[in-house]
Design a protein around this motif. Sequence first.
Motif, short mmCIF file in Angstrom:
data_model
loop_
_atom_site.label_atom_id
_atom_site.label_comp_id
_atom_site.label_asym_id
_atom_site.label_seq_id
_atom_site.Cartn_x
_atom_site.Cartn_y
_atom_site.Cartn_z
N GLU A 78 0.82 -1.21 0.00
CA GLU A 78 0.00 0.00 0.00
C GLU A 78 0.86 1.27 0.00
O GLU A 78 0.43 2.32 -0.45
CB GLU A 78 -0.93 0.00 1.22
N LYS A 79 2.09 1.15 0.48
CA LYS A 79 2.99 2.30 0.55
C LYS A 79 3.79 2.49 -0.74
O LYS A 79 4.48 3.48 -0.91
CB LYS A 79 3.98 2.13 1.72
N GLN A 80 3.74 1.50 -1.65
CA GLN A 80 4.55 1.52 -2.87
C GLN A 80 3.75 2.07 -4.06
O GLN A 80 2.52 2.00 -4.09
CB GLN A 80 5.08 0.12 -3.20
N ASP A 81 4.50 2.58 -5.05
CA ASP A 81 3.86 3.08 -6.28
C ASP A 81 3.63 1.90 -7.22
O ASP A 81 4.36 1.71 -8.19
CB ASP A 81 4.75 4.14 -6.92
N THR A 82 2.61 1.10 -6.91
CA THR A 82 2.37 -0.11 -7.71
C THR A 82 1.90 0.23 -9.13
O THR A 82 2.18 -0.51 -10.07
CB THR A 82 1.32 -0.99 -7.01
N TYR A 83 1.20 1.35 -9.28
CA TYR A 83 0.72 1.75 -10.61
C TYR A 83 1.89 1.93 -11.57
O TYR A 83 1.83 1.51 -12.74
CB TYR A 83 -0.08 3.05 -10.51
N LYS A 84 2.97 2.53 -11.08
CA LYS A 84 4.16 2.75 -11.90
C LYS A 84 4.72 1.43 -12.45
O LYS A 84 5.12 1.34 -13.61
CB LYS A 84 5.22 3.46 -11.04
N CYS A 85 4.71 0.41 -11.60
CA CYS A 85 5.24 -0.91 -12.01
C CYS A 85 4.36 -1.55 -13.07
O CYS A 85 4.86 -2.17 -14.02
CB CYS A 85 5.38 -1.82 -10.80
N ILE A 132 10.62 -3.55 -5.36
CA ILE A 132 11.77 -3.50 -4.45
C ILE A 132 12.88 -2.62 -5.01
O ILE A 132 13.55 -1.89 -4.28
CB ILE A 132 12.28 -4.94 -4.19
N THR A 133 13.08 -2.67 -6.34
CA THR A 133 14.11 -1.85 -6.99
C THR A 133 13.88 -0.36 -6.74
O THR A 133 14.80 0.37 -6.35
CB THR A 133 14.14 -2.13 -8.51
N PHE A 134 12.64 0.09 -6.97
CA PHE A 134 12.36 1.52 -6.81
C PHE A 134 12.44 1.95 -5.35
O PHE A 134 12.86 3.06 -5.04
CB PHE A 134 11.00 1.86 -7.41
#
Length: 431
Positions: free
Chosen positions: A33-40, A69-71
Amino acid sequence: LKYIYLNAGKINYVSNLFFFQKDILLILKKYLEKQDTYKCFEILKTFEKKLDIAFEKEFKNIIYIYLVITFERIEKGYVILKKNNSEFLKNTLYYKVIQKDIFKNNGVYMYEALHLSEYFLSGYNSENFYEDRFLIDSFICKLLSVLKDIKIRNLINNREFLEEVIEYLRAAIYRVKNNFILNSEIKLDEIENKIFIEILQYKIKMNTYLNEPLRDEEFMMISRIIYKHLIKQKKEKIKLKEVIQIIQKNSKNCYSDLIAKELLELYPNLIENDIDFKKQLGLLDIVTEKNIKFTRCVDIKELIDLSFNDLYDNSFIEVEFTESIHKMLEDKKYDYLDSENMIIFYGKELKYKKELGVSIFFNESVMKIDNKKIKYLILLSNVDEYNYLGVSRDLQKIIESVKFKELEKLNSEKDVMRKFEEVIQGGESGF
C-alpha cells in the motif's frame, strides 16, 4: 509469489491460507500500500507495447515484485554501480527502452538499467526455450542414465531433485545462448569433485542432445546439486506418515493432502516423505491405438487441428489449447523439430490442459515449415514436469531406436503400438 498474483492490472491476494499465513499477508498488504504499484504496472505495459511481445503471467508476477523492491531501494539511496556482461546488455533493445522510458537517460542509473535488461531478457527468452524443450528433456534423461551407470540410483526418481535440475538446466542454456559465464569461481569439495569427474566422462554424449553444449562449469554446478540431494536423503528426518496419522487421530475434519503439502513446504529438511505417490507415467500409460493416426493432410494447420481434435475428444485439453499451438506455429516456435521430418508441440498454456495425453500422426504427404520438411506430428498435453519427463524419455528411446520413417512402413496403428511396447519394455522400467 505464494501470497499475491497480478490480474488485469491489479494486485490479487490469495485467500485460502492457513491461519498463521494470514499475518504474513497483512504485512505484505501494508507494505504494498505504501509503494507506487501503478508505476510498475505501467512499465510492464510499456515493454509489451514497445517490443511487441507478451510476457508469461508467472514472469510478470516475479518482475513486478522485483520492480517494487528496486524503486524502493533507489529511493533510499542504494543504487547498483556494476554489472557483468554490460557490453552485451547495452546492445539490447531492452536496455534502450529501460534507460529512456524508466530512467530518462540518466547515467546514474545505467547499471540499474543493465540489471533490469537482463531480467526482462531472461523472462522473454524463457518463451524461446520451447524449440529446445524436447532436447532439454532428452539431456536430463541421459543424465539420469549416467547416474545409474555411476551407481547413484537413489536420486533417479526423486521428484525434488528432478525439478531442481530442470530449472537449473533452463537457466544454464540461457547463459550458453547469450555467452554468459557464471560469476564466481566454483570450488567443489572432495565428494562433489568425485561426482563431477564421473559425470565428465559422459559430457560429450549428454551435450549431443543440446544445440549448444554446456561448459564444464555448468556440469560442476549440476554435480553440486546431485551432492546436495544425496546429503539431504541421508539426514535423519521425521516420518511424514507418522505426522499425518497423529493429526488424523486428533482431528474431526482432516485434509491430509493439504496438511502434508504444507508440512513438506515448511520443513523440507526435517520431514521424510514416506507416503506413496503415484509412479511416474510413461508413454505406454497414456497412448493407445486410438491416439495413433495415419493421415493424408497437405497443410500443417489441418494436421494440427486433427491432432488437437483427438486430444479434445478424449478430454485431455480445453478448446482454447489450439490457439496456443497456432500461435507457436505462427511465431515459428516448436518444442522439437528434427531432421527426421518430425515436429513436437507441448503447448505453453497449462491452464488449458486437463490431463496428460498424446496424439501421434503419420502423414502421407510432406509439408514444409520454415523450409523444413514435416511428415510426423506429436501433440502432447503435459500437465506437470515430472510425468511428461517420463513420456519424453520413452519418445526419445523410440526416436533413437527405430526412427519414425521405419514405423510409418508398418502402416497399422496396432503394429505401431506393438513396436512402441517392444522398444519401451525392452529396456528397464523407470529411468
